[in-house]
Design an enzyme around this catalytic site. Structure first.
Site, PDB file in Angstrom:
ATOM      1  CD  GLN A 140      -0.621  -0.353   9.104  1.00  0.00           C
ATOM      2  OE1 GLN A 140      -0.889   0.830   9.109  1.00  0.00           O
ATOM      3  NE2 GLN A 140       0.600  -0.806   9.054  1.00  0.00           N
ATOM      4  CG  PHE A 141       1.314  -4.667   4.136  1.00  0.00           C
ATOM      5  CD1 PHE A 141       2.269  -5.605   4.474  1.00  0.00           C
ATOM      6  CD2 PHE A 141       1.702  -3.361   3.885  1.00  0.00           C
ATOM      7  CE1 PHE A 141       3.612  -5.253   4.540  1.00  0.00           C
ATOM      8  CE2 PHE A 141       3.033  -2.993   3.949  1.00  0.00           C
ATOM      9  CZ  PHE A 141       3.994  -3.943   4.286  1.00  0.00           C
ATOM     10  CB  THR A 142       2.129  -4.219   9.135  1.00  0.00           C
ATOM     11  OG1 THR A 142       1.366  -3.119   9.618  1.00  0.00           O
ATOM     12  CG2 THR A 142       3.163  -3.741   8.128  1.00  0.00           C
TER      13      THR A 142
END
Length: 150
Positions: A78-80
């Protein structure tokens, strides 16, 4: 590394209409990785996850770890989680690690969790458009950042 842990009754991840992984009772973990992260960060978070006492004991008190509760783990990249939102309304993700850094560290984290758990953890697919479904039990949601160890 930054993670969001949710205690779940069940969770799954679907990619292109196909279920990639599904778990029953356990932990669903979102993982964000930044360029400065390394295996030491993953090891620290793995130890915290495995020892985290968020499952009910016989008295209904959150006193059992994932091992004691015989639960499962689903890990989703989950890069966000490293979104910067201070300037304007469109988040920036410049702090998120590039794939050549993030993928090996994500895989290392998943592998270390599997070893500590004694069985394979479920995963998503790095960079894929994933549909994640879960039933948060409690709700219990805990955020951890390996840069905030104290």
């Amino acid at each position: 590394m930054r993670i969001v842990i949710q205690r779940v009754s069940h969770a799954s991840v679907t990619i292109d209409g196909v279920c990639k992984s599904a778990i029953e009772k356990g932990l669903m973990i979102l993982v964000g990785i930044e360029e400065a992260d390394n295996q030491e960060d993953a090891d620290w978070l793995c130890k915290k996850v495995i020892g985290l006492r968020v499952f009910d004991d016989e008295n209904g008190v959150m006193n059992k770890s994932i091992l004691e509760a015989e639960g499962n783990i689903l890990v989703i990249s989950q890069f966000t989680l490293f979104a910067s939102y201070k300037k304007g309304n469109r988040p920036s993700y410049i702090r998120a690690a590039r794939p050549e850094t993030a993928i090996p560290l994500y895989e290392y984290f998943c592998n270390e969790l599997s070893i500590a758990l004694g069985r394979e953890v479920g995963t998503g697919e790095f960079g894929a458009d994933m549909k994640v479904e879960l039933l948060n039990n409690g709700p219990v949601t805990i955020c951890m950042d390996s840069k905030n160890k104290e």
